[in-house]
Design a protein around this motif. Structure first.
Motif: not given
Lengths: 401, 401
Positions: A400, A78, A398
């Motif tokens: 991450v 990411e 997300q």
């Protein structure tokens, strides 16, 4: 006046550790124990060694190599993950990785990019065959490297198939060489102000350890046996072997005449000092079977620790062939603090190693047991990099961190 | 504008190398190749490795470990010899020795004395069991250390006596750890202005390399086999073995399902992907004999290099079990400069190793072949320390150099 307690040598050094399994993590373990702050960056699923428990027991190896590190998770696939890595690198002195060559470049966080972000960074990587050279993309694991490097062919009995060394020597040789290369560059940085890329391959790192075998090959050419069992690698010393005892084995090694004469005294045959078969090293090498029979007829009647104790009292290089259970209880290593019994939150009471690098005059860093995946996310990304709780929650959501 | 050629990282660093055989000399070889000036100080008869030629071939090992060093002779049993050592130490950054613990102190040139003469000195020593601890005075050699550390018991087949690893792993593990410890202290000196005593033991340095074996012991307790031949140390991967071919052996290792499926494609049995015996790693481990028979029936018909090539094309971790003759011709190491064919004045054309520590962006230091005993006496004692030709003649006559 009392002296202030000395700092550890790497006090103040920050290491970003992207490495996995044995080779890189051993290098960063040594950095942590020498005083560095090591941030262990793992993918969201954890590095390979965490998930390898079902491959025969990786829990203890993980604990051995990851003491005193701060584990964080980071998804480098990411963009937000790579941005966080960049923030870490800006504040770091050292980055360590042992991915296959090219992986970091393909992720967009290769050495060139990271050194642009932080020109003082020492970027250290290790791999099986190195970043240059025609074998660079071959898959590399310890077994494969032992075969390529000649370790397997050099191990075992001459009349039997070759056998791998039980220790993962290629992996660990690479790890400690990587440590050395990085420390060299860290010193260099104090002279030049510049960081550097350093690299080590398992193949290069293993070569020198075959010096004896290479020496015999050089001396005897194709007449040199590929492997000599437990006999001297150069077939130039006798006695030099593993001998059976009542409860296991011992090794004995008599490089000089005085060692052999001492053995004769210990086993109660001082009169054999005059036997021409045993008069000097070349004579003993020529009569190795007689030498071995003589010693074995004595060791067979005794326990291995008793043999070792008597031989050591006679200043003969000797040792019991110890099982790992015995190694873990080694009195010498425990007395030195090189092994410590630690209460590990996940594993219970276990014996873990300190660092083999002893800096005299400064206390060894106490072992802080390895932590669960992502345990230091809040501390590193929040407190240290200054991201708010909301930001961290969003990064978690997300995928991450 | 062209950049000035970069200096090597240890440019300007002076090392006094009192070490012998493998362990210390390997550490100082790495220092030399990283740019340091290494003065190899030997007794008048030469260090052990020079005189060991009759023990099966020490000429090549000596050449491997002593490139790019300046050999001088020095009799430390004479007061004038110790005075010369003091002069060297005053101008040095690093001193390395691997005598038995206590030897340097008994000679009157122990670490405490030398650091008093030069407080910026890094004094590094390595030994079998270390300077502290109850085993400190036990004689230590690689065979003995392999027994004590558990390497021997972990190597070989479960139904046969244990066998030593062919590589001198305890010696070289200590040597490279010593290098790492000294570099760490050299960095530290740039922060503190102070030298330091560092030490490494062969015993401590070897421990971590048994991580897999210790992991299995932790997981299975006394049910863990001491050694697994060529099978995975944790008995958790299959295939993982040495397989016979027409002209030798290969190793194969399939840690993941995808590796095993790739093997099936390579050997032309893709239909077996559906065989429940081979469906996943645990199934394969449970049917290891079947897995090994399947692979062996294919490898037996082919040459080892052909097997390796086909498997590597399929991205399977695989390698031929190479003889040392083949290792010396390794294309990858020669391409990287890690092995170089050198015209050695005493040995003729030989393959010698460069350093496994690669500092990107700076040319490797060219190998300068090892020199005869005392070859640098005039340069070091005369030109560098400033003693006159008459003084040197007198020191020679007195048996000091």
């Amino acid at each position: 006046m009392q002296k202030a307690p000395q700092k550890l040598p790497l006090d103040g050094i920050v290491v970003i550790d992207l490495s996995h399994v044995y080779n890189g993590p051993y290098a960063t373990f040594l950095m942590a124990m020498a005083g560095a702050e090591v941030i262990k960056v793992e993918p969201l699923g954890g590095e390979h060694l965490r998930s390898r428990g079902d491959m025969g027991g990786a829990d203890l190896p993980f604990a051995m190599l990851n003491s005193n590190k701060k584990p964080v998770t980071l998804n480098l696939k990411e963009a937000a993950g790579r941005a966080l890595l960049t923030e870490l690198v800006q504040r770091a002195d050292i980055l360590v990785e042992n991915f296959a060559p090219g992986v970091m470049d393909r992720l967009g966080v290769g050495a060139a990019q990271l050194l642009e972000i932080n020109p003082r960074l020492i970027y250290g990587s290790s791999s099986g065959y190195g970043k240059s050279g025609p074998y660079r993309d071959y898959p590399a694991m310890d077994l494969v490297m032992q075969a390529m490097c000649g370790v397997i062919d050099s191990t075992g009995y001459p009349d039997q198939p070759p056998v791998k060394a039980g220790a993962a020597i290629c992996d660990f040789m690479a790890g400690i060489h990587l440590y050395g290369a990085i420390m060299t560059a860290l010193y260099e940085r104090t002279q030049t102000g510049q960081g550097r890329v350093v690299e080590v391959s398992m193949q290069d790192a293993t070569f020198a350890s075959l010096a004896s075998n290479l020496g015999m090959l050089h001396a005897r050419g194709d007449a040199a046996p590929a492997r000599t069992g437990n006999r001297h690698g150069g077939l130039g010393i006798s006695p030099y072997n593993v001998y059976p005892t009542v409860d296991g084995y011992v090794v004995l090694n008599a490089p000089g005449d005085r060692h052999f004469y001492a053995i004769l005294d210990v086993i109660g045959c001082p009169e054999l000092k005059n036997d021409p078969r045993f008069a000097n090293r070349s004579a003993r090498v020529a009569h190795t079977a007689d030498v071995d029979n003589l010693i074995e007829s004595w060791t067979r009647k005794m326990k291995k620790d008793e043999v070792a104790e008597r031989m050591l009292n006679g200043k003969v290089p000797c040792a019991p062939v110890r099982k790992l259970q015995e190694v873990l209880q080694d009195k010498n290593m425990h007395a030195r603090g090189s092994l410590q019994t630690v209460d590990h939150p996940l594993l219970g009471s276990v014996v873990l190693p300190g660092s083999p690098l002893v800096f005299e005059g400064v206390e060894r860093r106490p072992i802080e047991p390895s932590l669960p995946l992502g345990a230091s996310n809040d501390q590193i990304f929040g407190e240290w990099l200054g991201h708010s709780a909301e930001e961290l929650a969003q990064l978690r959501a997300q995928g991450v961190i």
